[in-house]
Design a protein around this motif. Structure first.
Motif, PDB file in Angstrom:
ATOM      1  N   VAL A   1      -6.134   5.367   1.968  1.00 52.95           N
ATOM      2  CA  VAL A   1      -6.205   3.971   2.678  1.00 52.95           C
ATOM      3  C   VAL A   1      -4.997   3.039   2.316  1.00 52.95           C
TER       4      VAL A   1
ATOM      5  N   GLY B   1      -2.004   4.330   3.821  1.00 58.99           N
ATOM      6  CA  GLY B   1      -2.263   4.212   5.485  1.00 58.99           C
ATOM      7  C   GLY B   1      -1.762   2.918   5.832  1.00 58.99           C
ATOM      8  N   ILE B   2      -2.184   1.834   5.083  1.00 59.32           N
ATOM      9  CA  ILE B   2      -2.135   0.358   5.225  1.00 59.32           C
ATOM     10  C   ILE B   2      -0.568   0.082   4.987  1.00 59.32           C
TER      11      ILE B   2
ATOM     12  N   TYR C   1      -4.230   8.094   8.360  1.00 57.58           N
ATOM     13  CA  TYR C   1      -4.317   7.843   6.924  1.00 57.58           C
ATOM     14  C   TYR C   1      -5.703   6.821   6.588  1.00 57.58           C
ATOM     15  N   THR C   2      -5.441   5.690   7.210  1.00 57.39           N
ATOM     16  CA  THR C   2      -6.474   4.539   6.675  1.00 57.39           C
ATOM     17  C   THR C   2      -7.797   5.125   7.554  1.00 57.39           C
TER      18      THR C   2
END
Lengths: 214, 110
Positions: free
Chosen positions: A28, A31-32, A179-180
């Motif tokens: 996460v 991803g962010i 991804y997140t």
């Protein structure tokens, strides 16, 4: 043995062998970070051009540190698994010798040659499906992500992004979202596989099956 | 070929118990896993998991290693070669039972 039980054992085997990859919250922060990068390089971004590189490095450093912290939390909360040395040698070789170079070449083609289709879209679609299959299967959300990336191939043709940097930036944004969201859903699947603690009689005459074996 | 019941009787009861089967399956997929992982995987209480691991260790199927990571005590379990063989044999026996059941013809009732 009924098929349901066999499937449960296969699942236990697959998750244990790929435990690192199922610790979804690890992905996460990355991803962010990718979403922040895509935003900072995107059209209308308030970030001055001279700050973009520094922001990229800072975001990635923070994301990696956060990911490592999450990893320690997983070890404390879900335990530790040490993989069999060389168990995934083929996957590692394929990743470094085929997948990553192919993704890099696709990004370079999109960034430099600015074709009317986003070559990286289809390359990432194949890579994500390969990732899903090689890390224990299941997780239908990665199939959806793979289809989304394949569709992204036509983003420049449909006028959703300008060929070149604009299209690549869009891809980075979608990768960040993958991804997140993928990480959150991986974590949900992991917690579904692991039942809550409970005290049950598991003596041979009164057997209570674990988790999905129940 | 022996009858399915005879095959059933050949199943290793130590491995056949669902919690131990799950533990052995998990351990067959890694070099070693700690107590907490096995506890989360099976949902067993500490006492029950300890009891199952002890049975497997007594049979020589699992090796227990107690260690420290920093100041944290950690108990790792590892499947021995004997344990891997027992699991393999068990899965083979189950396949034979399934094959036996598949070959059984339903009785005519008329």
């Amino acid at each position: 043995m009924p098929t349901r039980e066999t499937a449960a054992l296969d699942r236990i085997n697959a998750v244990t062998a790929n435990f690192f990859f199922w610790q979804g919250l690890r992905w996460v922060p990355l991803g962010i970070a990718l979403l922040v990068v895509a935003w900072s390089y995107g059209p209308g971004s308030p970030v001055p051009e001279s700050w973009e590189s520094a922001l990229l490095v800072a975001t990635m450093v923070v994301a990696l540190a956060a990911s490592a912290m999450v990893g320690r939390w997983y070890a404390r909360s879900f335990g530790r698994v040490r993989g069999i040395p060389g168990q995934h040698a083929r996957r590692t070789r394929t990743k470094w010798l085929v997948v990553y170079p192919a993704l890099l070449v696709a990004l370079l083609v999109d960034g430099i040659a600015k074709p009317p289709v986003l070559v990286s879209g289809i390359a990432f679609a194949v890579a994500i499906e390969a990732y899903r299959r090689s890390t224990g299967g299941g997780r239908a959300h990665y199939m959806i992500a793979s289809i989304a990336f394949a569709a992204l191939t036509f983003a420049p043709t449909l006028g959703l992004a300008t060929p070149g940097a604009g299209a690549v930036n869009l891809l980075i944004g979608v990768l960040g979202a993958t991804y997140t969201i993928g990480g959150l859903l991986d974590h949900r699947e992991l917690t579904r596989l692991f039942p809550d603690f409970h005290d049950v009689d598991t003596s041979d005459s009164a057997v209570s099956c674990p988790g999905s074996l129940r | 070929m022996s009858a399915p019941f005879e095959r059933l009787a050949e199943l290793d009861r130590l491995v056949h118990e669902p919690a131990r089967l799950a533990i052995m399956t998990a351990l067959s997929a890694c070099e070693r896993a700690d107590f907490l992982y096995l506890q989360r995987l099976t949902g067993l209480s500490r006492g029950n998991l300890s009891s199952h691991l002890s049975k497997l260790a007594d049979a020589g199927f699992v090796e227990i290693e107690k260690t420290y990571e920093g100041k944290t005590p950690i108990t790792y379990a590892k499947l021995t070669l004997e344990g891997k063989e027992a699991l393999k044999e068990y899965l083979k026996s189950v396949d034979k039972v399934r094959e036996g059941i598949r070959l059984l013809k339903p009785l005519r009732t008329t």
